[in-house]
Design an enzyme around this catalytic site. Sequence first.
Site, PDB file in Angstrom:
ATOM      1  N   SER A  68     -51.187 -33.617  -1.070  1.00 37.22           N
ATOM      2  CA  SER A  68     -49.729 -33.402  -1.011  1.00 37.22           C
ATOM      3  C   SER A  68     -49.087 -33.775   0.319  1.00 37.22           C
ATOM      4  O   SER A  68     -47.860 -33.807   0.404  1.00 37.22           O
ATOM      5  CB  SER A  68     -49.397 -31.946  -1.334  1.00 37.22           C
ATOM      6  OG  SER A  68     -49.420 -31.776  -2.727  1.00 37.22           O
ATOM      7  N   LYS A  71     -46.686 -36.488   0.065  1.00 31.15           N
ATOM      8  CA  LYS A  71     -45.299 -36.262  -0.389  1.00 31.15           C
ATOM      9  C   LYS A  71     -44.301 -36.515   0.736  1.00 31.15           C
ATOM     10  O   LYS A  71     -43.146 -36.861   0.484  1.00 31.15           O
ATOM     11  CB  LYS A  71     -45.144 -34.826  -0.918  1.00 31.15           C
ATOM     12  CG  LYS A  71     -45.925 -34.573  -2.215  1.00 31.15           C
ATOM     13  CD  LYS A  71     -45.980 -33.082  -2.556  1.00 31.15           C
ATOM     14  CE  LYS A  71     -46.729 -32.831  -3.858  1.00 31.15           C
ATOM     15  NZ  LYS A  71     -46.975 -31.399  -4.114  1.00 31.15           N
ATOM     16  N   TYR A 193     -48.298 -41.710  -8.365  1.00 34.84           N
ATOM     17  CA  TYR A 193     -48.447 -40.382  -7.721  1.00 34.84           C
ATOM     18  C   TYR A 193     -49.911 -40.090  -7.376  1.00 34.84           C
ATOM     19  O   TYR A 193     -50.232 -39.676  -6.253  1.00 34.84           O
ATOM     20  CB  TYR A 193     -47.870 -39.301  -8.643  1.00 34.84           C
ATOM     21  CG  TYR A 193     -48.102 -37.893  -8.142  1.00 34.84           C
ATOM     22  CD1 TYR A 193     -47.419 -37.415  -7.027  1.00 34.84           C
ATOM     23  CD2 TYR A 193     -49.003 -37.037  -8.772  1.00 34.84           C
ATOM     24  CE1 TYR A 193     -47.639 -36.121  -6.557  1.00 34.84           C
ATOM     25  CE2 TYR A 193     -49.229 -35.749  -8.304  1.00 34.84           C
ATOM     26  CZ  TYR A 193     -48.547 -35.298  -7.197  1.00 34.84           C
ATOM     27  OH  TYR A 193     -48.773 -34.027  -6.719  1.00 34.84           O
ATOM     28  N   TYR A 245     -45.357 -24.289   0.291  1.00 30.05           N
ATOM     29  CA  TYR A 245     -45.149 -23.725  -1.038  1.00 30.05           C
ATOM     30  C   TYR A 245     -44.646 -22.294  -0.943  1.00 30.05           C
ATOM     31  O   TYR A 245     -43.787 -21.980  -0.137  1.00 30.05           O
ATOM     32  CB  TYR A 245     -46.431 -23.835  -1.893  1.00 30.05           C
ATOM     33  CG  TYR A 245     -46.925 -25.254  -1.952  1.00 30.05           C
ATOM     34  CD1 TYR A 245     -46.104 -26.250  -2.481  1.00 30.05           C
ATOM     35  CD2 TYR A 245     -48.159 -25.622  -1.465  1.00 30.05           C
ATOM     36  CE1 TYR A 245     -46.524 -27.566  -2.529  1.00 30.05           C
ATOM     37  CE2 TYR A 245     -48.587 -26.940  -1.517  1.00 30.05           C
ATOM     38  CZ  TYR A 245     -47.766 -27.898  -2.052  1.00 30.05           C
ATOM     39  OH  TYR A 245     -48.176 -29.185  -2.091  1.00 30.05           O
ATOM     40  N   VAL A 263     -54.027 -30.066  -0.980  1.00 37.85           N
ATOM     41  CA  VAL A 263     -55.205 -29.366  -1.516  1.00 37.85           C
ATOM     42  C   VAL A 263     -56.532 -29.996  -1.081  1.00 37.85           C
ATOM     43  O   VAL A 263     -57.595 -29.454  -1.373  1.00 37.85           O
ATOM     44  CB  VAL A 263     -55.158 -29.215  -3.067  1.00 37.85           C
ATOM     45  CG1 VAL A 263     -54.069 -28.245  -3.495  1.00 37.85           C
ATOM     46  CG2 VAL A 263     -55.031 -30.557  -3.762  1.00 37.85           C
TER      47      VAL A 263
HETATM   48  N1  GLN Z   1     -52.630 -34.157  -6.265  1.00 35.11           N
HETATM   49  C1  GLN Z   1     -52.418 -32.755  -6.206  1.00 35.11           C
HETATM   50  C2  GLN Z   1     -51.779 -32.259  -7.484  1.00 35.11           C
HETATM   51  O1  GLN Z   1     -50.946 -32.906  -8.004  1.00 35.11           O
HETATM   52  C3  GLN Z   1     -51.559 -32.438  -5.037  1.00 35.11           C
HETATM   53  C4  GLN Z   1     -51.286 -30.960  -4.877  1.00 35.11           C
HETATM   54  C5  GLN Z   1     -51.386 -30.471  -3.475  1.00 35.11           C
HETATM   55  O2  GLN Z   1     -51.981 -31.085  -2.602  1.00 35.11           O
HETATM   56  N2  GLN Z   1     -50.829 -29.308  -3.252  1.00 35.11           N
HETATM   57  O3  GLN Z   1     -52.107 -31.222  -7.989  1.00 35.11           O
END
Ligand code: GLN
Length: 310
Positions: A68, A71, A193, A245, A263
Amino acid sequence: MKNNIVDLQNKLQALLLSQHDNFTQGKVADYIPALGNVKPELAGICVATIDGKTVGVGDYQRPFSIQSISKVFGLVMAMNRLGDSLWQRVKMEPSGQPFNSIIQLEWEKGIPRNPVINAGALLVSDVLTSHFSASKLAFLSFVRKLANNETIHVDKQVYQSELSHGNRNAALAYLMKSFGNIEAEIPELLSHYFTQCAVAMSCQQLAQSLLFLANKGVDPLSKNIICSPKDAHRVNAILSTSGMYDQSGEFAFSVGLPAKSGVGGGLIAIVPNYGVICTWSPPLNSFGNSVVGMNLVAGIAEELGLSIYH
Ligand code: GLN
């Protein structure tokens, strides 16, 4: 100057050692099976400053799955491409929900709460897929340019693993499409993505590549304008309120820096007018944030007095 670097390195080393017993407190993400193979005790921290210093300890040069954290890069690309109209399709409010929650999206008619929860990042991926002829390549070129490193690549195993376990992300994307908020075909959007999430980078590369957010949109090393000062401010604001988050409030309360977790165990924190901290430690807490990474960022922010709320 040299003493400062040695001093910072000693501080980072002491902090990392202090985390020795904490690697068992979290759990390595395995809902994307390829991520579950990573050793839980790997850990690194790197600090890059806008005046060109880079100091790191532990596994700070070892690439990991940025997940993430991607992002942030995607958002900057979409802001540059779409301008203010982006904010009609995604909001800038904390979600108060897990990063991959679907509940709110139905109530709010397919408009994601912010661009750093999964729904929002899928929306951003739609913008990139629809506005670049080769969005995956454009994404990779963007991060390679920022990190000044042409070897940065997509981990194909992580990509495949997420593609075959990505039903929840597919559900989020199809739900938004049903509300007319997605232009691209969903498989194409998901492919973009998952590609950006599967990019592998080290703490050092991430810290250096995000310096523009600590420097009003200008990469302090290359002097390239990456985004406007206004957009750098906006990204930092979103990272402050939503980047961790549903633990963003607690992180602001205890650390006080715009930050983004992934993650894969990565965590970046922007220190405006100073630099970027990047940590990596795979075991996550229940919010999907790295346990040791948060401790390390909290420790160094406190020692150096880096909170933006001082
Ligand atoms: N690729 C992961 C997902 O879509 C990214 C989520 C994350 O890093 N919080 O679940």
